[in-house]
Design a protein around this motif. Sequence first.
Motif, PDB file in Angstrom:
ATOM      1  N   ALA A   1      -3.454   5.272  -7.076  1.00  0.00           N
ATOM      2  CA  ALA A   1      -4.084   5.957  -5.955  1.00  0.00           C
ATOM      3  C   ALA A   1      -5.374   5.255  -5.541  1.00  0.00           C
ATOM      4  O   ALA A   1      -5.665   5.100  -4.335  1.00  0.00           O
ATOM      5  CB  ALA A   1      -4.364   7.410  -6.335  1.00  0.00           C
ATOM      6  N   ALA A   2      -6.163   4.791  -6.532  1.00  0.00           N
ATOM      7  CA  ALA A   2      -7.401   4.080  -6.207  1.00  0.00           C
ATOM      8  C   ALA A   2      -7.118   2.754  -5.520  1.00  0.00           C
ATOM      9  O   ALA A   2      -7.783   2.377  -4.528  1.00  0.00           O
ATOM     10  CB  ALA A   2      -8.214   3.864  -7.484  1.00  0.00           C
TER      11      ALA A   2
ATOM     12  N   ALA B   1      -4.535   2.088  -3.790  1.00  0.00           N
ATOM     13  CA  ALA B   1      -3.992   2.383  -2.468  1.00  0.00           C
ATOM     14  C   ALA B   1      -5.121   2.655  -1.478  1.00  0.00           C
ATOM     15  O   ALA B   1      -5.096   2.176  -0.331  1.00  0.00           O
ATOM     16  CB  ALA B   1      -3.046   3.575  -2.540  1.00  0.00           C
ATOM     17  N   ARG B   2      -6.151   3.416  -1.905  1.00  0.00           N
ATOM     18  CA  ARG B   2      -7.280   3.684  -1.014  1.00  0.00           C
ATOM     19  C   ARG B   2      -8.046   2.405  -0.700  1.00  0.00           C
ATOM     20  O   ARG B   2      -8.446   2.163   0.450  1.00  0.00           O
ATOM     21  CB  ARG B   2      -8.201   4.718  -1.659  1.00  0.00           C
ATOM     22  CG  ARG B   2      -7.602   6.121  -1.743  1.00  0.00           C
ATOM     23  CD  ARG B   2      -8.655   7.142  -2.106  1.00  0.00           C
ATOM     24  NE  ARG B   2      -9.226   6.869  -3.425  1.00  0.00           N
ATOM     25  CZ  ARG B   2      -8.774   7.385  -4.552  1.00  0.00           C
ATOM     26  NH1 ARG B   2      -7.714   8.211  -4.531  1.00  0.00           N
ATOM     27  NH2 ARG B   2      -9.356   7.108  -5.704  1.00  0.00           N
ATOM     28  N   LEU B   3      -8.245   1.573  -1.726  1.00  0.00           N
ATOM     29  CA  LEU B   3      -8.942   0.303  -1.504  1.00  0.00           C
ATOM     30  C   LEU B   3      -8.156  -0.607  -0.574  1.00  0.00           C
ATOM     31  O   LEU B   3      -8.709  -1.221   0.355  1.00  0.00           O
ATOM     32  CB  LEU B   3      -9.190  -0.381  -2.847  1.00  0.00           C
ATOM     33  CG  LEU B   3      -9.867  -1.766  -2.791  1.00  0.00           C
ATOM     34  CD1 LEU B   3     -11.241  -1.662  -2.136  1.00  0.00           C
ATOM     35  CD2 LEU B   3      -9.958  -2.363  -4.189  1.00  0.00           C
TER      36      LEU B   3
ATOM     37  N   ILE C   1       0.833  -1.207   0.000  1.00  0.00           N
ATOM     38  CA  ILE C   1       0.000   0.000   0.000  1.00  0.00           C
ATOM     39  C   ILE C   1       0.866   1.255   0.000  1.00  0.00           C
ATOM     40  O   ILE C   1       0.561   2.247  -0.674  1.00  0.00           O
ATOM     41  CB  ILE C   1      -0.936  -0.038   1.219  1.00  0.00           C
ATOM     42  CG1 ILE C   1      -1.913  -1.208   1.100  1.00  0.00           C
ATOM     43  CG2 ILE C   1      -1.696   1.273   1.357  1.00  0.00           C
ATOM     44  CD1 ILE C   1      -2.741  -1.441   2.347  1.00  0.00           C
TER      45      ILE C   1
ATOM     46  N   GLU D   1       0.783   4.392  -2.617  1.00  0.00           N
ATOM     47  CA  GLU D   1       0.536   5.759  -2.168  1.00  0.00           C
ATOM     48  C   GLU D   1       1.646   6.717  -2.591  1.00  0.00           C
ATOM     49  O   GLU D   1       1.402   7.924  -2.752  1.00  0.00           O
ATOM     50  CB  GLU D   1       0.373   5.784  -0.647  1.00  0.00           C
ATOM     51  CG  GLU D   1      -0.907   5.105  -0.163  1.00  0.00           C
ATOM     52  CD  GLU D   1      -0.987   5.048   1.345  1.00  0.00           C
ATOM     53  OE1 GLU D   1      -2.094   4.838   1.881  1.00  0.00           O
ATOM     54  OE2 GLU D   1       0.073   5.199   2.006  1.00  0.00           O
TER      55      GLU D   1
ATOM     56  N   ARG E   1      -5.922   0.287   1.644  1.00  0.00           N
ATOM     57  CA  ARG E   1      -5.869   0.855   2.985  1.00  0.00           C
ATOM     58  C   ARG E   1      -7.171   0.573   3.743  1.00  0.00           C
ATOM     59  O   ARG E   1      -7.160   0.240   4.932  1.00  0.00           O
ATOM     60  CB  ARG E   1      -5.639   2.355   2.888  1.00  0.00           C
ATOM     61  CG  ARG E   1      -5.561   3.064   4.217  1.00  0.00           C
ATOM     62  CD  ARG E   1      -4.341   2.624   4.996  1.00  0.00           C
ATOM     63  NE  ARG E   1      -3.095   3.035   4.326  1.00  0.00           N
ATOM     64  CZ  ARG E   1      -1.892   2.671   4.797  1.00  0.00           C
ATOM     65  NH1 ARG E   1      -1.782   1.889   5.867  1.00  0.00           N
ATOM     66  NH2 ARG E   1      -0.802   3.064   4.151  1.00  0.00           N
ATOM     67  N   ALA E   2      -8.319   0.686   3.032  1.00  0.00           N
ATOM     68  CA  ALA E   2      -9.595   0.417   3.692  1.00  0.00           C
ATOM     69  C   ALA E   2      -9.710  -1.052   4.095  1.00  0.00           C
ATOM     70  O   ALA E   2     -10.173  -1.364   5.211  1.00  0.00           O
ATOM     71  CB  ALA E   2     -10.742   0.804   2.735  1.00  0.00           C
TER      72      ALA E   2
END
Length: 237
Positions: A223-224, A226-228, A210, A214, A230-231
């Motif tokens: 970026a998408a 990375a957000r997925l 991740i 990022e 991280r969640a």
Amino acid sequence: MSERSCLMLPLANHMPCLPGLTALAGSLKTYAPSPVWSDSTTDDVKFQPMPKKAAVKLYHRARDFERRTRAPGKQDGALGRNGLAVLHALIFGFLDFRTGRLDPGYAALAREACVSIRSVARGLQALKLAGLLNWVQRCARHFVDGRLLLEQETNAYAILPSSQWRGYREPPEAPAPQSGTWGDHPCGMRDGLTEAVTELRYGTGAEAVIRQLENDETSPLAAALARLGRAMHMRKS
């Protein structure tokens, strides 16, 4: 009397004396007022600096030149054993890399190269004929009893670049690394997706993957993801 002065005496001094003329043995002198080589200069010689890395590279190219020009069944090529030995002594024994000064005498070269003085002369001639070396004969001015006398000094040598060697072709430069291979770009300069895949291969964990996604601020996909990631990682923890 110096060794060079003894060599320039008339040959009659080195021949047996005639009967009744033994008192004249060794008394004949040269007619030259200053026994120096005719093309010797009294001007200051300007040496060109040569970095050690460049000098070492030239020596290895000289060895390559010798190998290329050595015929099957022969001991020597264009430079010969004496030429390589003298060149090695010049570069690694006498060359001042900072100033480029290079002016040893024949005797000093013979000691450094572990050869005879005649072998030094043959080696120097081979290097000059091949275009590797050039030199200037020098002499110094002295006044003795109001008379101007010239005294022979050691030669000033210059090692020439490989582009001036006769019959030698410089090897081609190594090609640049292909795209995507080692050495093409330093680690950490690739895109985030490639770095994330590398982290996955080495099994370093989800957090490292991740973080690599990022760090890539230029890729919307990274970026998408990375957000997925991280969640999902926060839900598991």
